[in-house]
Design a protein around this motif. Structure first.
Motif, PDB file in Angstrom:
ATOM      1  N   ILE A  16       0.827  -1.219   0.000  1.00 53.35           N
ATOM      2  CA  ILE A  16       0.000   0.000   0.000  1.00 53.35           C
ATOM      3  C   ILE A  16       0.856   1.262   0.000  1.00 53.35           C
ATOM      4  CG2 ILE A  16      -1.787   1.253   1.289  1.00 53.35           C
ATOM      5  CD1 ILE A  16      -2.753  -1.358   2.379  1.00 53.35           C
ATOM      6  N   ILE A  53      -9.195   8.512  -2.845  1.00 55.47           N
ATOM      7  CA  ILE A  53      -9.764   7.267  -2.290  1.00 55.47           C
ATOM      8  C   ILE A  53     -10.430   6.466  -3.415  1.00 55.47           C
ATOM      9  CG2 ILE A  53     -11.492   6.315  -0.689  1.00 55.47           C
ATOM     10  CD1 ILE A  53      -9.241   7.496   0.889  1.00 55.47           C
ATOM     11  N   TYR A  56      -7.779   4.818  -5.441  1.00 57.89           N
ATOM     12  CA  TYR A  56      -7.237   3.633  -4.768  1.00 57.89           C
ATOM     13  C   TYR A  56      -8.193   2.444  -4.917  1.00 57.89           C
ATOM     14  CZ  TYR A  56      -5.737   0.499  -1.068  1.00 57.89           C
ATOM     15  OH  TYR A  56      -5.346  -0.619  -0.379  1.00 57.89           O
ATOM     16  N   GLN A  57      -9.485   2.710  -4.671  1.00 62.57           N
ATOM     17  CA  GLN A  57     -10.464   1.618  -4.719  1.00 62.57           C
ATOM     18  C   GLN A  57     -10.577   1.017  -6.126  1.00 62.57           C
ATOM     19  OE1 GLN A  57     -13.777   3.797  -3.213  1.00 62.57           O
ATOM     20  NE2 GLN A  57     -13.518   3.056  -1.109  1.00 62.57           N
ATOM     21  N   GLY A  60      -7.583  -1.377  -9.531  1.00 62.61           N
ATOM     22  CA  GLY A  60      -7.585  -2.646 -10.256  1.00 62.61           C
ATOM     23  C   GLY A  60      -8.177  -2.543 -11.648  1.00 62.61           C
ATOM     24  N   ARG A  63      -6.123  -0.384 -16.793  1.00 68.02           N
ATOM     25  CA  ARG A  63      -5.636  -1.414 -17.723  1.00 68.02           C
ATOM     26  C   ARG A  63      -4.219  -1.160 -18.227  1.00 68.02           C
ATOM     27  NH1 ARG A  63      -9.293  -5.507 -17.430  1.00 68.02           N
ATOM     28  NH2 ARG A  63     -11.374  -4.641 -17.248  1.00 68.02           N
TER      29      ARG A  63
ATOM     30  N   MET B  32      -3.025   8.463   3.206  1.00 70.44           N
ATOM     31  CA  MET B  32      -2.513   7.102   3.416  1.00 70.44           C
ATOM     32  C   MET B  32      -3.146   6.466   4.658  1.00 70.44           C
ATOM     33  SD  MET B  32      -0.779   6.256   0.913  1.00 70.44           S
ATOM     34  CE  MET B  32      -0.178   4.692   1.510  1.00 70.44           C
ATOM     35  N   VAL B  35      -6.440   5.370   3.444  1.00 68.99           N
ATOM     36  CA  VAL B  35      -6.314   4.260   2.501  1.00 68.99           C
ATOM     37  C   VAL B  35      -6.048   2.949   3.244  1.00 68.99           C
ATOM     38  CG1 VAL B  35      -4.621   3.330   0.854  1.00 68.99           C
ATOM     39  CG2 VAL B  35      -5.679   5.538   0.415  1.00 68.99           C
ATOM     40  N   SER B  36      -5.255   3.033   4.333  1.00 58.90           N
ATOM     41  CA  SER B  36      -4.919   1.803   5.062  1.00 58.90           C
ATOM     42  C   SER B  36      -6.156   1.192   5.728  1.00 58.90           C
ATOM     43  CB  SER B  36      -3.827   2.087   6.088  1.00 58.90           C
ATOM     44  OG  SER B  36      -4.308   3.047   7.001  1.00 58.90           O
ATOM     45  N   GLN B  38      -9.027   1.109   4.163  1.00 58.12           N
ATOM     46  CA  GLN B  38      -9.874   0.614   3.066  1.00 58.12           C
ATOM     47  C   GLN B  38      -9.534  -0.848   2.758  1.00 58.12           C
ATOM     48  OE1 GLN B  38     -12.077   2.555   1.026  1.00 58.12           O
ATOM     49  NE2 GLN B  38     -11.848   4.130   2.588  1.00 58.12           N
ATOM     50  N   PRO B  39     -10.509  -1.591   2.205  1.00 62.11           N
ATOM     51  CA  PRO B  39     -10.157  -2.931   1.721  1.00 62.11           C
ATOM     52  C   PRO B  39      -9.218  -2.812   0.523  1.00 62.11           C
ATOM     53  CG  PRO B  39     -12.419  -2.373   1.141  1.00 62.11           C
ATOM     54  CD  PRO B  39     -11.910  -1.275   2.016  1.00 62.11           C
ATOM     55  N   PRO B  40      -8.365  -3.819   0.285  1.00 57.17           N
ATOM     56  CA  PRO B  40      -7.431  -3.708  -0.839  1.00 57.17           C
ATOM     57  C   PRO B  40      -8.185  -3.584  -2.160  1.00 57.17           C
ATOM     58  CG  PRO B  40      -7.422  -5.912   0.084  1.00 57.17           C
ATOM     59  CD  PRO B  40      -8.250  -5.080   0.988  1.00 57.17           C
ATOM     60  N   PRO B  41      -7.599  -2.878  -3.152  1.00 53.54           N
ATOM     61  CA  PRO B  41      -8.313  -2.695  -4.428  1.00 53.54           C
ATOM     62  C   PRO B  41      -8.593  -4.027  -5.111  1.00 53.54           C
ATOM     63  CG  PRO B  41      -6.061  -1.868  -4.576  1.00 53.54           C
ATOM     64  CD  PRO B  41      -6.290  -2.240  -3.159  1.00 53.54           C
ATOM     65  N   ARG B  42      -9.783  -4.137  -5.652  1.00 54.79           N
ATOM     66  CA  ARG B  42     -10.183  -5.382  -6.337  1.00 54.79           C
ATOM     67  C   ARG B  42      -9.641  -5.386  -7.747  1.00 54.79           C
ATOM     68  NH1 ARG B  42     -15.989  -4.968  -5.989  1.00 54.79           N
ATOM     69  NH2 ARG B  42     -15.802  -5.752  -8.096  1.00 54.79           N
ATOM     70  N   ILE B  43      -9.322  -6.552  -8.233  1.00 51.45           N
ATOM     71  CA  ILE B  43      -8.861  -6.667  -9.623  1.00 51.45           C
ATOM     72  C   ILE B  43      -9.978  -7.313 -10.424  1.00 51.45           C
ATOM     73  CG2 ILE B  43      -7.065  -7.565 -11.144  1.00 51.45           C
ATOM     74  CD1 ILE B  43      -5.279  -7.759  -8.655  1.00 51.45           C
ATOM     75  N   PRO B  44     -10.700  -6.534 -11.265  1.00 54.94           N
ATOM     76  CA  PRO B  44     -11.852  -7.086 -11.972  1.00 54.94           C
ATOM     77  C   PRO B  44     -11.479  -8.195 -12.945  1.00 54.94           C
ATOM     78  CG  PRO B  44     -11.739  -4.696 -12.234  1.00 54.94           C
ATOM     79  CD  PRO B  44     -10.490  -5.136 -11.572  1.00 54.94           C
ATOM     80  N   ARG B  45     -10.179  -8.233 -13.336  1.00 52.69           N
ATOM     81  CA  ARG B  45      -9.788  -9.240 -14.317  1.00 52.69           C
ATOM     82  C   ARG B  45      -9.736 -10.642 -13.720  1.00 52.69           C
ATOM     83  NH1 ARG B  45      -4.637  -6.129 -16.327  1.00 52.69           N
ATOM     84  NH2 ARG B  45      -5.005  -5.176 -14.318  1.00 52.69           N
TER      85      ARG B  45
END
Lengths: 190, 101
Positions: A16, A53, A56-57, A60, A63, B32, B35-36, B38-45
């Motif tokens: 992070i 924020i 960050y969210q 993912g 691309r 930061m 952000v800490s 927050q849940p970790p960012p999701r990877i849609p792939r």
């Protein structure tokens, strides 16, 4: 792999702290953008915080086909648009009489051969008043097109609107602004 | 006074004064801290490999159905009245053209 992509990959793998480097790099641009739409520093900081924020969210979903900067700016513009719409819903539009500086600047503009300086506080207050009066799409398009000097195509990419829609909204925005200025002139009896 | 000129002058004033871009000193650290939490960012792939795993069984099923359909049409006698049945069914809702004329 460019430095931004490396940082993003690190964040997605759980590091992070790499996100702080992205914040440090892009926060000046985000603050400059937020200050165009927010009225005070508290609103500015809240707006930039929301942008970061969200970034960050949604990291993912980046691309890597376009630079990270473009992706972030698109997200920032849409966050500003949502902010303007929320403010409009809450009807937080200030309706006060013209200040002495504004009246003085208008008077000088109307009655003197040499136009008054653009740097005078009256001009800045007047433009802020006119922009605050516009509905969110008009406010955004005037800001991006007329003040920041971006192209129609670029605005379409940033906002997600089609090119014809940007043109129509820009035309309407300018017309609304002119009408508002005419009304101001009538009420200020110049 | 010309309103268009005034609008142009005001827009020029806005262009001449771009907003400041400084951030407060501890702003990045504050973000930061948020952000800490927050849940970790999701990877849609992440769902795409699952779809690829499903592709092989789907292809196999499609081949089986194709073979079954081909064999059935080869071994079974086709219904000679099938065309008539289909036509009657399709045109059942329409009025009889003969009655119209």
């Amino acid at each position: 792999m460019d430095p931004d992509s490396k940082l993003i990959a690190a964040v997605l793998q759980g590091d992070i702290d790499s996100f702080e480097s992205l914040i440090q790099k892009y926060q000046p641009r985000l603050f400059a953008m937020a200050r165009r739409y927010a009225r005070n520093e508290t609103e500015v900081q809240d707006l930039v915080q929301e942008m970061l924020i969200k970034a960050y969210q949604r990291l993912g979903s980046f691309r890597g086909r376009a630079p990270f900067e473009h992706w972030l700016m698109r997200l920032a513009v849409r966050t500003c648009y949502d902010f303007l719409r929320a403010r409009r819903r809450n009807r937080e539009t200030a309706c006060t009489d013209l200040s002495d500086e504004e009246n003085q600047w208008l008077d000088q503009f109307a009655h003197h051969a040499a136009p008054p300086a653009e740097s005078e506080p009256g001009a800045r207050e007047l433009i802020q008043r006119s922009l605050d009066h516009l509905p969110p799409p008009a406010r955004l398009v005037i800001g991006l097109l007329e003040i920041e000097g971006r192209s129609v195509k670029e605005i379409a990419q940033l906002t997600g609107w089609s090119v014809p829609l940007v043109k129509v909204r820009a035309f309407r925005a300018r017309r609304m602004m002119r009408k508002y200025i005419e009304r101001l002139l009538r009420t200020s009896s110049l | 006074m010309n309103a268009d000129q005034l609008v142009n002058a005001l827009l020029a004033a806005a262009r001449a004064h771009p907003p400041r871009d400084e951030a407060p000193d501890d702003f990045a650290r504050r973000i930061m801290a948020r952000v800490s939490q927050q849940p970790p960012p999701r990877i849609p792939r992440a769902w795409s490999p699952t779809l690829w795993h499903a592709a092989a069984p789907c292809l196999g099923l499609m081949l089986l159905v194709s073979v079954w359909s081909a064999l059935a049409s080869y071994y079974l006698d086709p219904d000679p009245l099938l065309d008539d049945h289909l036509e009657n069914t399709v045109f059942a809702a329409l009025p009889n053209p003969g009655e119209e004329w």
